[in-house]
Scaffold this motif. Structure first.
Motif, PDB file in Angstrom:
ATOM      1  N   GLU A 135      26.828  29.416  45.372  1.00  0.00           N
ATOM      2  CA  GLU A 135      25.664  30.201  45.958  1.00  0.00           C
ATOM      3  C   GLU A 135      25.729  31.562  46.224  1.00  0.00           C
ATOM      4  O   GLU A 135      26.655  31.956  46.581  1.00  0.00           O
ATOM      5  N   ARG A 136      24.788  32.430  45.489  1.00  0.00           N
ATOM      6  CA  ARG A 136      24.950  33.625  45.426  1.00  0.00           C
ATOM      7  C   ARG A 136      24.097  34.393  46.708  1.00  0.00           C
ATOM      8  O   ARG A 136      24.345  35.600  46.846  1.00  0.00           O
ATOM      9  N   ASN A 137      23.263  33.719  47.396  1.00  0.00           N
ATOM     10  CA  ASN A 137      22.195  34.463  48.284  1.00  0.00           C
ATOM     11  C   ASN A 137      23.069  34.600  49.524  1.00  0.00           C
ATOM     12  O   ASN A 137      22.689  33.726  50.533  1.00  0.00           O
ATOM     13  N   LYS A 138      24.137  35.075  49.824  1.00  0.00           N
ATOM     14  CA  LYS A 138      25.067  35.173  50.766  1.00  0.00           C
ATOM     15  C   LYS A 138      25.191  36.488  51.388  1.00  0.00           C
ATOM     16  O   LYS A 138      25.153  37.401  50.649  1.00  0.00           O
ATOM     17  N   THR A 139      25.253  36.597  52.723  1.00  0.00           N
ATOM     18  CA  THR A 139      25.544  38.161  53.246  1.00  0.00           C
ATOM     19  C   THR A 139      26.911  38.434  52.688  1.00  0.00           C
ATOM     20  O   THR A 139      27.933  37.655  53.001  1.00  0.00           O
ATOM     21  N   THR A 140      27.089  39.726  52.046  1.00  0.00           N
ATOM     22  CA  THR A 140      28.336  39.799  51.416  1.00  0.00           C
ATOM     23  C   THR A 140      29.001  41.156  51.926  1.00  0.00           C
ATOM     24  O   THR A 140      28.117  42.263  51.962  1.00  0.00           O
ATOM     25  N   ALA A 141      30.094  41.326  51.999  1.00  0.00           N
ATOM     26  CA  ALA A 141      31.003  42.395  52.155  1.00  0.00           C
ATOM     27  C   ALA A 141      31.809  42.808  50.902  1.00  0.00           C
ATOM     28  O   ALA A 141      32.629  41.750  50.533  1.00  0.00           O
ATOM     29  N   PHE A 142      32.071  43.987  50.334  1.00  0.00           N
ATOM     30  CA  PHE A 142      32.820  44.259  49.486  1.00  0.00           C
ATOM     31  C   PHE A 142      34.224  44.853  50.116  1.00  0.00           C
ATOM     32  O   PHE A 142      34.183  45.971  50.871  1.00  0.00           O
ATOM     33  N   LEU A 143      35.344  44.268  49.825  1.00  0.00           N
ATOM     34  CA  LEU A 143      36.698  44.702  50.429  1.00  0.00           C
ATOM     35  C   LEU A 143      37.634  45.185  49.485  1.00  0.00           C
ATOM     36  O   LEU A 143      37.940  44.800  48.493  1.00  0.00           O
ATOM     37  N   ASN A 144      37.883  46.547  49.706  1.00  0.00           N
ATOM     38  CA  ASN A 144      38.883  47.137  48.860  1.00  0.00           C
ATOM     39  C   ASN A 144      40.232  47.471  49.808  1.00  0.00           C
ATOM     40  O   ASN A 144      39.962  48.119  50.586  1.00  0.00           O
ATOM     41  N   LEU A 145      41.115  46.869  49.533  1.00  0.00           N
ATOM     42  CA  LEU A 145      42.544  46.973  50.451  1.00  0.00           C
ATOM     43  C   LEU A 145      43.416  47.478  49.814  1.00  0.00           C
ATOM     44  O   LEU A 145      43.651  47.578  48.393  1.00  0.00           O
ATOM     45  N   LEU A 146      44.144  48.461  50.552  1.00  0.00           N
ATOM     46  CA  LEU A 146      45.114  49.266  49.880  1.00  0.00           C
ATOM     47  C   LEU A 146      46.664  49.096  50.563  1.00  0.00           C
ATOM     48  O   LEU A 146      46.863  49.235  51.811  1.00  0.00           O
ATOM     49  N   PHE A 147      47.318  48.387  49.423  1.00  0.00           N
ATOM     50  CA  PHE A 147      48.787  47.761  49.886  1.00  0.00           C
ATOM     51  C   PHE A 147      49.865  48.937  49.633  1.00  0.00           C
ATOM     52  O   PHE A 147      49.535  49.631  48.817  1.00  0.00           O
ATOM     53  N   TYR A 148      50.836  48.808  50.359  1.00  0.00           N
ATOM     54  CA  TYR A 148      51.887  49.566  50.059  1.00  0.00           C
ATOM     55  C   TYR A 148      53.200  49.024  49.989  1.00  0.00           C
ATOM     56  O   TYR A 148      53.602  48.290  51.095  1.00  0.00           O
ATOM     57  N   ALA A 149      53.882  49.290  49.141  1.00  0.00           N
ATOM     58  CA  ALA A 149      55.310  48.539  49.057  1.00  0.00           C
ATOM     59  C   ALA A 149      56.312  49.518  48.613  1.00  0.00           C
ATOM     60  O   ALA A 149      56.928  49.644  47.437  1.00  0.00           O
ATOM     61  N   PRO A 150      57.040  50.151  49.772  1.00  0.00           N
ATOM     62  CA  PRO A 150      57.978  51.176  49.473  1.00  0.00           C
ATOM     63  C   PRO A 150      59.114  50.553  49.094  1.00  0.00           C
ATOM     64  O   PRO A 150      59.728  49.353  49.613  1.00  0.00           O
ATOM     65  N   ALA A 151      60.011  51.071  48.264  1.00  0.00           N
ATOM     66  CA  ALA A 151      61.272  50.658  47.589  1.00  0.00           C
ATOM     67  C   ALA A 151      62.252  50.651  48.674  1.00  0.00           C
ATOM     68  O   ALA A 151      63.044  49.682  48.755  1.00  0.00           O
ATOM     69  N   ILE A 152      62.137  51.561  49.554  1.00  0.00           N
ATOM     70  CA  ILE A 152      63.096  51.690  50.929  1.00  0.00           C
ATOM     71  C   ILE A 152      62.135  51.295  52.069  1.00  0.00           C
ATOM     72  O   ILE A 152      61.320  51.975  52.319  1.00  0.00           O
ATOM     73  N   PRO A 153      62.770  50.221  52.763  1.00  0.00           N
ATOM     74  CA  PRO A 153      62.015  49.775  53.874  1.00  0.00           C
ATOM     75  C   PRO A 153      61.916  50.769  54.923  1.00  0.00           C
ATOM     76  O   PRO A 153      62.805  51.496  55.208  1.00  0.00           O
ATOM     77  N   ILE A 154      60.690  50.738  55.466  1.00  0.00           N
ATOM     78  CA  ILE A 154      60.357  51.853  56.598  1.00  0.00           C
ATOM     79  C   ILE A 154      60.537  51.200  58.167  1.00  0.00           C
ATOM     80  O   ILE A 154      61.065  51.754  58.823  1.00  0.00           O
ATOM     81  N   PHE A 155      60.150  49.858  58.207  1.00  0.00           N
ATOM     82  CA  PHE A 155      60.130  49.263  59.432  1.00  0.00           C
ATOM     83  C   PHE A 155      61.081  48.286  59.641  1.00  0.00           C
ATOM     84  O   PHE A 155      61.509  47.741  58.637  1.00  0.00           O
ATOM     85  N   ASP A 156      61.370  48.111  60.999  1.00  0.00           N
ATOM     86  CA  ASP A 156      62.381  47.099  61.343  1.00  0.00           C
ATOM     87  C   ASP A 156      61.969  45.688  60.665  1.00  0.00           C
ATOM     88  O   ASP A 156      60.647  45.406  60.877  1.00  0.00           O
ATOM     89  N   GLY A 157      62.746  44.821  60.099  1.00  0.00           N
ATOM     90  CA  GLY A 157      62.411  43.515  59.848  1.00  0.00           C
ATOM     91  C   GLY A 157      61.814  43.535  58.426  1.00  0.00           C
ATOM     92  O   GLY A 157      61.597  42.392  57.800  1.00  0.00           O
TER      93      GLY A 157
END
Length: 438
Positions: free
Chosen positions: A262-284
């Protein structure tokens, strides 16, 4: 003056014509992509951090190419200086081949050579890289106890300050390097002879154009190949080949509409920005742990665009704030459309953003919809990106995908325009979606 370097030797291993062109016709190279620049930057950052495992070293990096010979002499002099125990970017030359070694450490009356990689594992290319360095070092008369590759430990979990002894893994490759020495000597001879020829080697285009890396002379060597050549169209259907010949795109609309539902739906367009640093930044976190550092949501209420942008580039410790905002903003829509190379639902599940009732079944990765509908345009042959899909549909428009760059690294200039660029990407996604759905 040297003829070859580590990078040109590796280039010759992939294609001797590429080596010739690099040495004699460098102006024919393809433009270096921003993604490659970002990857180089990431590798440099890991290399600098690795130096801290061997403190007190002397940086031998030449300030200009004109100083290579001078730094070779200084490096060799330091080998005999009892006050020097560690050197970074030490410069060595043998058989007209120059290398810059990431780290070299005194080991009794010998030296241990270390090459740093920003990866989680070692590829065959890395082994060959080290074997070449071993060849030059031994030929230059450096007394070696070992040569090692140093790379990131994928099992390391940050807990407090970085523990560099656990973050990095050291692996000896001396046995491999010794077995490869005669091969390297022969290839160096062949490469040097090829470089001085009046014309480039007659090497037909083939798999070496793409493997193990896309050649930087790809555009030059392929410029006379017709777009509907079997070299481009291998594995394509007759309908897709016809689209290439007619300079348009192909898509299986029956599959497309089945996947869209079904195409007649209320739609949001989402652009996510992921970051994957080589050196871990946060604990865990482990090396290359991925987290969300920005997003853009675009919707339309029938009259005006509704836009919500968020990022934490100035303070990435706030990244978890995005999770609750996303839950709140996405709940009110019947469909959430994105364009992502990864399984976006799995990524959102990992962050506990989606559940079966609220958001999970609303997510539509339009990239996968297009691929499963056999979308094809000659622009998407090598890179099925939002940019290439967009520009294949709207030939008079251009798109800069900022988020594809920032996955690897980012500068202050890139940070300043991230919200605008993500919004432009989202508008491009909406245009693509609307093109097929209305």
């Amino acid at each position: 003056m040297h003829i070859l370097s580590k990078s040109t030797y590796i280039k010759g291993e992939q294609c001797i014509k590429a080596l010739y062109l690099f040495k004699n016709r460098p102006f024919l190279r393809d433009k270096l992509s921003l993604e490659k620049i970002a990857k180089f930057r990431r590798g440099t950052d890991v290399g600098i951090l690795a130096q801290q495992c061997f403190p007190g070293g002397i940086n031998m990096t030449p300030k200009s190419p004109a100083l290579f010979d001078k730094m070779v002499k200084e490096t060799m002099g330091n080998l005999g200086n009892p006050d020097v125990n560690v050197m970074y970017e030490a410069v060595f030359q043998y058989d007209d081949t120059l290398i810059m070694l990431d780290i070299i450490v005194r080991d009794g009356d010998k030296w241990r050579a270390i090459e740093v990689k920003s990866s989680l594992s070692l590829s065959q290319t890395y082994y060959k890289d080290a074997a070449l360095q071993y060849y030059v070092l031994k030929g230059a008369g450096v007394p070696l106890s070992d040569i090692q590759l140093m790379y990131l430990n994928g099992d390391y979990v940050k807990n407090g300050d970085l523990d560099l002894t656990q973050l990095f893994v050291l692996q000896s490759v001396k046995d491999y390097a010794e077995q490869y020495q005669n091969v390297i000597a022969g290839k160096i001879k062949t490469f040097k002879e090829a470089i001085i020829q009046p014309h480039s080697p007659q090497i037909p285009i083939g798999k070496q154009c793409e493997f193990p890396y896309r050649c930087e002379f790809h555009g030059h060597c392929w410029k006379d190949v017709p777009e509907d050549s079997e070299l481009y169209t291998e594995g394509l259907s007759d309908e897709q080949i016809d689209a290439v010949r007619q300079k348009t795109y192909y898509i299986d609309f029956k599959s497309l509409f089945s996947l869209l539902g079904e195409r007649n739906k209320t739609t949001a367009f989402l652009n996510l920005l992921f970051y994957a640093p080589a050196i871990p930044i946060f604990d865990g976190d482990k090396p290359y742990t991925e987290f969300i550092i920005g997003f853009s949501i675009l919707s339309n209420n029938g009259k005006f665009d509704m836009i919500y942008n968020w990022n934490c580039l100035d303070d990435m410790s706030k990244w978890k704030e995005s999770l609750e905002i996303l839950r709140e903003k996405l709940t009110g829509f019947e469909r959430v459309v994105c364009f992502a190379p990864q399984n976006i639902t799995a990524s959102l599940q990992r962050f506990s953003i989606v559940d079966s009732k609220e958001i999970n079944f609303k997510i539509l990765n339009f990239r996968e919809v297009l691929r499963e509908s056999h979308f094809y345009h000659e622009k998407t042959k090598h890179d099925f990106s939002l940019k290439n899909v967009y520009e294949s549909l709207f030939s008079d428009r251009k798109l800069f995908e900022h988020s594809r760059i920032i996955l690897n690294a980012f500068s202050e200039n890139e940070k300043s325009s991230i919200s605008r660029d993500m919004e432009l990407e989202n508008r491009a996604l909406r245009d693509i979606y609307t093109h097929f759905c209305h």
